[in-house]
Design an enzyme around this catalytic site. Structure first.
Site, PDB file in Angstrom:
ATOM      1  N   LEU A  46      10.268 -11.370 -23.299  1.00 33.63           N
ATOM      2  CA  LEU A  46      10.124 -12.772 -23.001  1.00 33.63           C
ATOM      3  C   LEU A  46       8.887 -13.640 -24.070  1.00 33.63           C
ATOM      4  O   LEU A  46       9.046 -14.789 -24.198  1.00 33.63           O
ATOM      5  CB  LEU A  46       9.400 -12.862 -21.612  1.00 33.63           C
ATOM      6  CG  LEU A  46      10.244 -12.841 -20.655  1.00 33.63           C
ATOM      7  CD1 LEU A  46       9.494 -12.786 -19.277  1.00 33.63           C
ATOM      8  CD2 LEU A  46      11.130 -14.031 -20.477  1.00 33.63           C
ATOM      9  N   TYR A  94      14.970 -20.071 -43.160  1.00 33.10           N
ATOM     10  CA  TYR A  94      13.527 -20.179 -43.261  1.00 33.10           C
ATOM     11  C   TYR A  94      13.064 -19.581 -44.679  1.00 33.10           C
ATOM     12  O   TYR A  94      11.781 -19.787 -44.970  1.00 33.10           O
ATOM     13  CB  TYR A  94      12.846 -19.161 -42.158  1.00 33.10           C
ATOM     14  CG  TYR A  94      13.208 -19.574 -40.667  1.00 33.10           C
ATOM     15  CD1 TYR A  94      13.566 -20.796 -40.522  1.00 33.10           C
ATOM     16  CD2 TYR A  94      12.853 -18.657 -39.701  1.00 33.10           C
ATOM     17  CE1 TYR A  94      13.901 -21.375 -39.247  1.00 33.10           C
ATOM     18  CE2 TYR A  94      12.947 -19.278 -38.243  1.00 33.10           C
ATOM     19  CZ  TYR A  94      13.701 -20.442 -37.970  1.00 33.10           C
ATOM     20  OH  TYR A  94      14.026 -20.603 -36.993  1.00 33.10           O
TER      21      TYR A  94
END
Length: 257
Positions: A17, A51
């Site tokens: 999470l 990125y």
């Protein structure tokens, strides 16, 4: 992985999470950030070829993972994303560097299991989260702290980390506002990927599983929603800042979520 709870994907795979976001983490900084994250208990790293730092992230993996190093590659969930110009199947493999250990060339045949969107208390995405749950999708929140280091920040914008309702909860639980926001997301089942290159903040951002917000406190955080998007590319037209892509036929941000 005692420090990190999981979302369970429709495939049965467990997705931590809390992950480390790496957007805007420069080469020369991101390798150490990933090492600190793995040492602090993170088992989810979020990255993308666009990125420009995936090779260095791969170096961190090589240094930290292995049978004799205490962290197995199969225990680390690595997220990578294709840019909008790289949707053709032939573009997938070149965007998966060997030293990042990504091999997803069959992506076109896999049913989507995760939707990654901007989400934070000012953009709670309540309707979209319900939509995802109805379709067995897990939602991932990018820029969960309002991306305070984004280049196009304007002084008149609201500062999420200074929101009074969140500050009050931070004081109650002896946590940082960032920790309150991350906990709010994880209690909603939303995967959250705060970016940092600072060791202390990297450690703090995962220390959110030792307290639980009450239902009314969850509602208090959700209630600060104001439909505010931080991550909308803009251009200047006639001296005014306007969305760069608003004229595109598939521009998504006119929808309710």
């Amino acid at each position: 992985m005692s420090m990190n709870d999981f979302a369970v994907l429709s495939t049965g795979r467990k997705m931590p999470l809390v992950g480390l976001g790496t957007w805007k983490s420069e080469p020369g900084q991101v390798k150490q950030a990933v090492i600190w994250a793995l040492q602090s208990g993170y088992r989810h790293i979020d990255c993308a070829p666009i990125y420009g730092n995936e090779p260095e992230i791969g170096e961190a993996f090589q240094e930290m993972m292995g049978p004799e190093k205490g962290i197995r590659r199969e225990d680390v969930f690595v997220t990578s994303k294709l840019w909008n110009t790289k949707h053709h199947p032939d573009d997938v493999e070149p965007c998966s560097p060997k030293n990042l250990k990504q091999r997803n060339s069959s992506v076109a045949s896999i049913k989507p299991t995760v939707l990654q969107v901007e989400s934070h208390p000012y953009l709670a995405q309540v309707e979209l989260l319900a939509h995802c749950r109805d379709r067995s999708l897990v939602m991932t929140a990018y820029s969960p702290l309002g991306s305070p280091d984004r280049a196009w920040k304007h002084p008149e914008e609201p500062v999420l980390l200074e929101e009074p309702a969140i500050a009050a909860l931070a004081k109650k639980y002896n946590k940082t506002p960032a920790q309150i926001i991350i906990r709010w997301q994880t209690q909603r089942g939303v995967v959250t990927i705060p970016k940092s290159i600072t060791e202390s903040r990297i450690k703090e951002n995962i220390q959110v599983f030792d307290f639980t917000l009450e239902p009314e406190e969850m509602n208090q955080v959700t209630a600060v929603h104001r439909g505010w998007r931080y991550i909308v590319p803009t251009i200047t037209v006639d001296g005014k800042s306007v969305p760069r892509d608003a004229a595109h036929p598939h521009y998504p941000f006119n929808d309710p979520y």
